[in-house]
Design a protein around this motif. Structure first.
Motif, mmCIF file in Angstrom:
data_model
loop_
_atom_site.group_PDB
_atom_site.id
_atom_site.type_symbol
_atom_site.label_atom_id
_atom_site.label_comp_id
_atom_site.label_asym_id
_atom_site.label_seq_id
_atom_site.Cartn_x
_atom_site.Cartn_y
_atom_site.Cartn_z
ATOM 1 N N VAL A 105 0.839 -1.202 0.000
ATOM 2 C CA VAL A 105 0.000 0.000 0.000
ATOM 3 C C VAL A 105 0.871 1.247 0.000
ATOM 4 N N ILE A 106 1.903 1.252 0.814
ATOM 5 C CA ILE A 106 2.816 2.407 0.862
ATOM 6 C C ILE A 106 3.451 2.633 -0.504
ATOM 7 N N ALA A 107 3.889 1.562 -1.142
ATOM 8 C CA ALA A 107 4.508 1.691 -2.476
ATOM 9 C C ALA A 107 3.515 2.263 -3.483
ATOM 10 N N GLU A 108 2.289 1.793 -3.477
ATOM 11 C CA GLU A 108 1.265 2.296 -4.404
ATOM 12 C C GLU A 108 0.947 3.764 -4.124
ATOM 13 N N LEU A 109 0.812 4.110 -2.856
ATOM 14 C CA LEU A 109 0.487 5.503 -2.504
ATOM 15 C C LEU A 109 1.612 6.455 -2.917
ATOM 16 N N ARG A 110 2.849 6.004 -2.797
ATOM 17 C CA ARG A 110 3.970 6.849 -3.240
ATOM 18 C C ARG A 110 3.854 7.174 -4.727
#
Length: 167
Positions: A105-110
């Motif tokens: 999720v963090i990677a996608e949000l970045r």
């Protein structure tokens, strides 16, 4: 309550709680049995005590060893023993769930944060993504603290949080 009844109840409780954490129910029941066993068990011992199929036992044991919540000893037959340090168990579950759920999720949000606002809707979108990204990053920091700290440090931290929450 008799020992066998208590043991069965513990296996049910652990199975439910662990499945709420994302651990498959059969895997959780096997883990619970190994947690309360005074000695390592074979896959056949586990199958006989829990009434689970050979395939489910083997698959679940493989996953438990991979997490690593269970240690394998012996060659033939193989014996399995649960990690008995409950703090280590919780840390491993947190680490596994973080890698599977939060990190992606963090990677996608970045990636989503790179949108160039061109209208009011895209500005609102960017703000929502940035807010969620910030919250996710903070959760990541907290989880990394838990994963990399010993129990004493976590208990001290929780004590401070508890006293802060009272004020």
């Amino acid at each position: 309550m008799e020992y066998q009844e208590c043991k069965q109840r513990f296996i049910e409780i652990w199975g439910k709680m662990a499945s709420d954490w994302g651990v498959p129910p059969t895997m959780a029941r096997i883990h619970a049995l190994l947690l309360v066993s005074s000695k390592p068990l074979t896959a056949d011992d586990i199958r006989n005590q829990l009434g689970i199929s050979v395939g489910s036992v083997n698959t679940s044991l493989h996953q438990l060893v991979d997490w690593p919540l269970v240690h394998k000893t012996g060659v033939r037959p193989e014996y399995f023993e649960a990690e008995k340090d409950m703090w280590q168990v919780v840390r491993q579950i947190i680490l596994h769930r973080k890698k599977k759920e939060l990190d992606p999720v963090i990677a996608e949000l970045r990636q989503l944060r790179n949108i160039q606002p061109r209208c009011k809707e895209s500005e609102a979108f960017k703000k929502a993504v940035e807010d969620l990204s910030h919250l996710s990053e903070q959760a990541n920091i907290a989880l990394n603290f838990l994963i990399h700290s010993d129990l004493i440090a976590v208990l001290r931290w929780l004590s401070m949080v508890k006293s802060y929450a009272k004020d």
